[in-house]
Design an enzyme around this catalytic site. Structure first.
Site: not given
Ligand code: LLP
Length: 463
Positions: A391, A360, A364, A322
């Protein structure tokens, strides 16, 4: 995340406070291509441009804050993932990073599949014409209604996340007279080196079914018994923003050993494995992400080697990037409103957005970079904290960064690498209006997600 406290920069040796920042770059006007979308440049007049359009013009036409997305870069990244993995593998873009109908169409045109994890993402995908068989449906607690819609639509796979869900999906598929293709998500017990909230394959968390203690093998047993399920494979996702391939390799090895167990017990060779997403991107110049072809090569090699030694035919591999696709393709454009220099500490530069468009940093402790985008400057580097207009004092967009000391109200700042998990995690905190996403390509810009309006907010307020 990889940075350590820097002792002191050359010009401010006596005033720099402790913090996690690198020394100021030699030239603050230079844009490090590692963190910027591909068509971003600094033009001769000093203004940053993307797709040939200056940010000053974009700010004028679309307002600030705004997410500016480089469509060519997005498409190019899709193609490099598809090419790197080749015909014997599938790439599913993880829609949670950022999803809109335009994105769904680009994915379709560039030959990618789509991973969705909610009814809303499924609806977006279907409404933009993504063929259902190219959609994978995820989630640790899908509702009955979501499952029904996914099965009715004919999604290519549902990834089962619990024992309850095995039965739930089986019942719904049976009631609709469908044999649903499913994978089982397992937790392989890998500690991914990333923030605790985005690591997902260690055992003490909510996702998947543990390999340890034979849980996953039991899930396979149950799924194979149900006629309305066609178990096609095993899924593993170890976390997000990961640079080290070792975790993926261990995961691949453990998933293959489950396939061997399944073959030994049931005489069935499951034809697919999915190794999830999670590849890290560069948020600052200190990050060194892997390229898709390196990842593809490493995963293909480990899977074929392990399968060969277990006497299994190599399954079809899929992955779900993603962030690595959309993250680098966009930056957030802000206008500076106020500048407060705190003697001996740092300068707080307030912009017209904040934690509502990028949570983020607060959530994080994420690191970002920032550049003065509407002009160049020869002023000395100034240790700055870019903050929003919300705020609370945790409303920080970029914790520690050097900006030219003459940054002033009315300047435009651009924060790169905000394509993933920024618009998709945006909120209306303080009744902020979520910014638009503007796609730029070949000198043309168009809004693909419009800015929220006060009417949008008030429409939901029906009391
Ligand atoms: N596949 C599954 C089953 C997932 O749960 C996720 C992400 C992805 C693929 C994609 O992961 P990526 O390639 O984007 O790292 N909000 C957090 C990230 C949460 C990811 C959740 N799952 C952030 O802003 O870092």
């Amino acid at each position: 995340m990889s940075r350590s406290a820097h002792p002191a920069g050359p010009r401010h040796a006596d005033v720099l406070p402790e913090g996690h920042y690198s020394p100021p770059p030699a030239d603050l006007n230079r844009l490090d291509e590692k963190v910027w979308a591909r068509t971003v440049r600094r033009e001769d007049d000093g203004v940053v441009s993307v797709g040939g359009l200056p940010v000053t013009e974009l700010a004028e036409r679309f307002g600030t804050p705004a997410y500016i997305l480089d469509e060519d870069d997005f498409r190019a990244r899709c193609r490099s993932w598809a090419e790197a993995f080749g015909k014997d593998a599938d790439v599913f873009y993880a829609g949670k990073a950022f999803l809109s109908r335009a994105v769904v169409r680009w994915l379709g045109e560039e030959g990618l599949n789509l991973d969705v994890c909610s009814g809303g993402e499924l609806a977006t995908a279907l409404s933009a014409g993504m063929p259902a068989e190219r959609i994978a449906f995820h989630g640790n607690n899908k509702s009955g209604e979501e499952i029904r819609r996914a099965v009715e639509a004919g999604v290519g796979r549902i990834v089962l996340d619990s024992f309850q869900e095995i039965v739930r999906v089986a019942h719904i598929a049976q009631s609709l007279g469908v044999r649903q293709r499913v994978q089982i998500r397992v937790t392989v017990g890998v500690e991914a080196h990333t923030h605790e909230f985005i690591a997902t394959a260690h055992e003490d968390q909510k996702f998947g079914i543990a390999l340890a203690g034979g849980q996953a093998a039991e899930a396979v047993r149950r799924a194979l018994r149900l006629d309305s399920l066609e178990l096609v494979g095993i899924h593993s996702h170890i976390g997000s923003q990961i640079f080290d391939m070792a975790g993926f390799e261990v995961a691949a090895r453990r998933v293959v050993s489950l396939l061997a167990e399944v073959r030994d017990e049931h005489g069935v060779e499951l034809p697919e494995i999915d190794l999830g997403g999670g590849l890290g991107i560069a948020y600052t110049s200190d990050d060194d992400p892997r390229e898709p072809h390196e990842i593809a090569k490493a995963l293909h090699e480990i899977v074929s080697r392990e399968c060969e030694s277990a006497g299994l035919a190599t399954p079809r591999i899929s992955v779900e990037p993603g962030r690595a696709i959309v993250g680098p393709t966009a930056f957030t454009l802000y206008e500076v409103g106020t500048v407060k220099a705190l003697e001996g500490l740092r300068t707080y530069v307030s912009v017209d957005g904040g934690m509502s468009d990028n949570i983020r940093t607060a959530l994080y402790d994420a690191e970002y970079s920032v550049s003065l985008a509407s002009r160049t400057s020869d002023a000395a580097p100034m240790l700055s904290r870019v903050v929003g207009k919300h705020c609370e004092s945790g409303d920080i967009v970029v914790k520690d960064a050097f900006l030219p000391a003459d940054v002033a109200p009315g300047d435009l700042l651009a924060v790169p690498a905000t394509g993933a998990y920024c618009r998709s995690m945006a909120s209306n905190y303080n009744h902020a209006l979520r910014p638009p996403v503007v796609a730029v390509r070949n000198g043309e810009a168009r809004v693909i997600v419009r800015r929220e309006t006060e009417e949008d907010l008030l429409r939901l307020d029906v009391g």
